[in-house]
Design a protein around this motif. Structure first.
Motif, PDB file in Angstrom:
ATOM      1  N   ASP A  65      68.872  51.767  59.904  1.00 58.02           N
ATOM      2  CA  ASP A  65      67.609  51.915  59.186  1.00 58.02           C
ATOM      3  C   ASP A  65      66.548  52.634  60.015  1.00 58.02           C
ATOM      4  OD1 ASP A  65      68.627  50.645  56.954  1.00 58.02           O
ATOM      5  OD2 ASP A  65      67.995  48.665  57.627  1.00 58.02           O
ATOM      6  N   ASP A  66      66.603  52.474  61.336  1.00 60.30           N
ATOM      7  CA  ASP A  66      65.591  53.157  62.148  1.00 60.30           C
ATOM      8  C   ASP A  66      65.781  54.673  62.117  1.00 60.30           C
ATOM      9  OD1 ASP A  66      67.859  53.258  63.763  1.00 60.30           O
ATOM     10  OD2 ASP A  66      66.952  52.185  65.440  1.00 60.30           O
ATOM     11  N   TYR A  67      66.994  55.134  61.849  1.00 60.23           N
ATOM     12  CA  TYR A  67      67.217  56.574  61.695  1.00 60.23           C
ATOM     13  C   TYR A  67      66.463  57.101  60.470  1.00 60.23           C
ATOM     14  CZ  TYR A  67      69.731  61.016  61.291  1.00 60.23           C
ATOM     15  OH  TYR A  67      70.044  62.353  61.201  1.00 60.23           O
ATOM     16  N   ILE A  68      66.523  56.355  59.373  1.00 58.66           N
ATOM     17  CA  ILE A  68      65.803  56.751  58.156  1.00 58.66           C
ATOM     18  C   ILE A  68      64.301  56.647  58.372  1.00 58.66           C
ATOM     19  CG2 ILE A  68      65.446  56.236  55.712  1.00 58.66           C
ATOM     20  CD1 ILE A  68      68.187  57.475  56.373  1.00 58.66           C
ATOM     21  N   ALA A  69      63.860  55.584  59.022  1.00 60.35           N
ATOM     22  CA  ALA A  69      62.423  55.412  59.271  1.00 60.35           C
ATOM     23  C   ALA A  69      61.874  56.569  60.102  1.00 60.35           C
ATOM     24  CB  ALA A  69      62.173  54.080  59.984  1.00 60.35           C
ATOM     25  N   GLU A  70      62.648  57.031  61.085  1.00 57.96           N
ATOM     26  CA  GLU A  70      62.191  58.165  61.893  1.00 57.96           C
ATOM     27  C   GLU A  70      62.275  59.467  61.107  1.00 57.96           C
ATOM     28  OE1 GLU A  70      61.808  61.434  64.418  1.00 57.96           O
ATOM     29  OE2 GLU A  70      63.707  61.000  63.407  1.00 57.96           O
ATOM     30  N   PHE A  71      63.305  59.618  60.274  1.00 58.64           N
ATOM     31  CA  PHE A  71      63.493  60.844  59.498  1.00 58.64           C
ATOM     32  C   PHE A  71      62.292  61.107  58.599  1.00 58.64           C
ATOM     33  CE2 PHE A  71      65.070  63.434  56.032  1.00 58.64           C
ATOM     34  CZ  PHE A  71      65.938  64.327  56.648  1.00 58.64           C
ATOM     35  N   ILE A  72      61.751  60.084  57.960  1.00 54.70           N
ATOM     36  CA  ILE A  72      60.684  60.302  56.982  1.00 54.70           C
ATOM     37  C   ILE A  72      59.332  60.562  57.633  1.00 54.70           C
ATOM     38  CG2 ILE A  72      61.887  58.913  55.244  1.00 54.70           C
ATOM     39  CD1 ILE A  72      59.822  56.709  55.740  1.00 54.70           C
ATOM     40  N   THR A  73      59.242  60.409  58.959  1.00 58.67           N
ATOM     41  CA  THR A  73      57.960  60.695  59.619  1.00 58.67           C
ATOM     42  C   THR A  73      57.621  62.177  59.556  1.00 58.67           C
ATOM     43  OG1 THR A  73      59.003  60.958  61.810  1.00 58.67           O
ATOM     44  CG2 THR A  73      58.217  58.752  61.207  1.00 58.67           C
ATOM     45  N   ALA A  74      58.598  63.022  59.233  1.00 58.63           N
ATOM     46  CA  ALA A  74      58.332  64.466  59.129  1.00 58.63           C
ATOM     47  C   ALA A  74      57.379  64.782  57.990  1.00 58.63           C
ATOM     48  CB  ALA A  74      59.645  65.223  58.933  1.00 58.63           C
ATOM     49  N   ALA A  75      57.379  63.952  56.952  1.00 58.35           N
ATOM     50  CA  ALA A  75      56.511  64.195  55.785  1.00 58.35           C
ATOM     51  C   ALA A  75      56.230  62.867  55.107  1.00 58.35           C
ATOM     52  CB  ALA A  75      57.166  65.177  54.814  1.00 58.35           C
ATOM     53  N   PRO A  76      55.454  62.003  55.737  1.00 58.82           N
ATOM     54  CA  PRO A  76      55.255  60.654  55.187  1.00 58.82           C
ATOM     55  C   PRO A  76      54.557  60.627  53.842  1.00 58.82           C
ATOM     56  CG  PRO A  76      53.769  61.078  57.029  1.00 58.82           C
ATOM     57  CD  PRO A  76      54.733  62.212  56.997  1.00 58.82           C
ATOM     58  N   ASP A  77      53.875  61.706  53.485  1.00 56.44           N
ATOM     59  CA  ASP A  77      53.226  61.753  52.180  1.00 56.44           C
ATOM     60  C   ASP A  77      54.205  62.109  51.071  1.00 56.44           C
ATOM     61  OD1 ASP A  77      53.504  64.276  53.410  1.00 56.44           O
ATOM     62  OD2 ASP A  77      51.979  65.154  52.110  1.00 56.44           O
ATOM     63  N   ARG A  78      55.370  62.657  51.418  1.00 55.01           N
ATOM     64  CA  ARG A  78      56.355  63.108  50.430  1.00 55.01           C
ATOM     65  C   ARG A  78      57.644  62.302  50.436  1.00 55.01           C
ATOM     66  NH1 ARG A  78      57.712  68.924  51.999  1.00 55.01           N
ATOM     67  NH2 ARG A  78      59.323  68.520  50.426  1.00 55.01           N
ATOM     68  N   LEU A  79      57.982  61.674  51.564  1.00 59.44           N
ATOM     69  CA  LEU A  79      59.272  61.007  51.714  1.00 59.44           C
ATOM     70  C   LEU A  79      59.106  59.493  51.690  1.00 59.44           C
ATOM     71  CD1 LEU A  79      60.892  63.208  54.528  1.00 59.44           C
ATOM     72  CD2 LEU A  79      60.923  63.549  52.036  1.00 59.44           C
ATOM     73  N   ILE A  80      59.983  58.832  50.942  1.00 56.12           N
ATOM     74  CA  ILE A  80      59.987  57.373  50.831  1.00 56.12           C
ATOM     75  C   ILE A  80      61.346  56.891  51.325  1.00 56.12           C
ATOM     76  CG2 ILE A  80      59.856  55.403  49.270  1.00 56.12           C
ATOM     77  CD1 ILE A  80      58.207  57.201  47.380  1.00 56.12           C
ATOM     78  N   GLY A  81      61.349  56.110  52.387  1.00 58.18           N
ATOM     79  CA  GLY A  81      62.596  55.650  52.982  1.00 58.18           C
ATOM     80  C   GLY A  81      63.073  54.337  52.406  1.00 58.18           C
ATOM     81  N   PHE A  82      64.383  54.248  52.198  1.00 58.28           N
ATOM     82  CA  PHE A  82      65.033  53.003  51.776  1.00 58.28           C
ATOM     83  C   PHE A  82      65.903  52.481  52.922  1.00 58.28           C
ATOM     84  CE2 PHE A  82      65.355  52.814  46.823  1.00 58.28           C
ATOM     85  CZ  PHE A  82      63.992  53.034  46.715  1.00 58.28           C
ATOM     86  N   ALA A  83      65.928  51.176  53.070  1.00 58.27           N
ATOM     87  CA  ALA A  83      66.889  50.527  53.952  1.00 58.27           C
ATOM     88  C   ALA A  83      68.250  50.487  53.265  1.00 58.27           C
ATOM     89  CB  ALA A  83      66.416  49.115  54.281  1.00 58.27           C
TER      90      ALA A  83
END
Length: 279
Positions: A66-84
């Motif tokens: 899950d931390d991989y997804i959490a870090e991935f979405i930091t590139a565009a936090p206004d556009r990307l919503i991460g799921f566990a």
């Protein structure tokens, strides 16, 4: 426009070699499944919001932390919503899920019953469902076919989720791929339950089945329960949009019923994230 179904992973880190090999066999040619973030962002440029997740399924050889997804979405936090993601067959399932949601701030859950080898009605899933229902977290389930030999098709049939929805009536659920190829079975399930939806991801490239599913959705009057998704990297953003807009091309001037313009525009314009509580 929302895209509620996309993946992020590195095949070298997150997939067993056999899983990669079976993907290549299914496609008929080598295909890198690694998602490069800049390419992902460009491909998802048409969408105001994109839901991103990996997969945890020991049986099928997927394990994306899950931390991989959490870090991935930091590139565009206004556009990307991460799921566990979680695998209820594994002993630390709930501990990892709580960390993904409460520690990492992820907003929903991806489950792959077929890939992890569990019946979605299994009691091992109950803590996951209770947790998500209590916290208002949507669950996106993989339903429908796969290229993974070890994944049991019996655990992916849409009718199984009817029982889950009866037991957890406030749980928001999305049945991915309209349960392909069990599309009509999926449509009658989402018709019954106010908080159960289906996404149309990765279907446009089977144009006849895609067309007949959309016609059936119109006949069952459940087009308002269909949500847009791509299944990136298996299907791209613009291609998926064009595939939906061109759904009637397969019938040409045959006189067969047409997918209504209102159906197509409704799917494209639907506030899918809002329906799932992803504000």
């Amino acid at each position: 426009m929302d895209n509620i179904h996309s993946h992020a992973w590195d095949e070298r880190l997150h997939m067993a070699p056999e899983t990669v090999r079976e993907a290549e066999i299914a496609r008929g040619f080598p295909l890198s499944l690694t998602v490069e973030r800049d390419v992902f962002l460009a491909n998802n440029a048409p969408f105001a919001r994109t839901v991103v997740f990996g997969m945890k399924a020991r049986l099928a050889g997927f394990w994306v932390p899950d931390d991989y997804i959490a870090e991935f979405i930091t590139a565009a936090p206004d556009r990307l919503i991460g799921f566990a993601s979680c695998d209820p067959t594994q002993p630390r399932c709930m501990e990892e899920l709580r960390e993904g949601i409460e520690g990492l701030g992820l907003a929903g859950v991806k489950l792959g019953p077929m890939y992890a080898g569990f019946d979605p009605r299994d009691e091992r899933c109950a803590p996951v469902y209770r947790y998500c229902q209590e916290r208002g977290l949507p669950i996106l389930f993989h339903t429908g076919t796969t290229f993974i030999r070890a994944a049991p098709l019996g655990f992916t049939r849409p009718w199984l989720f009817d029982e889950v929805a009866i037991t957890y009536p406030e749980l928001r659920m999305v049945l991915a791929h309209v349960g392909h190829p069990f599309g009509e079975e999926c449509l009658v399930v989402i018709r019954k339950h106010p908080h159960v939806y289906a996404d149309i991801s990765a279907l446009y490239y089977r144009p006849w089945q895609f067309y007949t599913m959309l016609i059936a959705a119109q006949e069952y009057k459940v087009t308002h329960k269909l949500l847009f998704g791509t299944d990136y990297p298996f299907a791209g953003g613009v291609d998926s949009i064009d595939g939906l807009r061109n759904a009637n091309h397969i019938i040409a001037n045959s006189g067969l019923p047409r997918v209504a313009d209102e159906t197509i525009s409704g799917i494209l314009e639907r506030d899918a994230c809002g329906l799932l509580g992803l504000t």
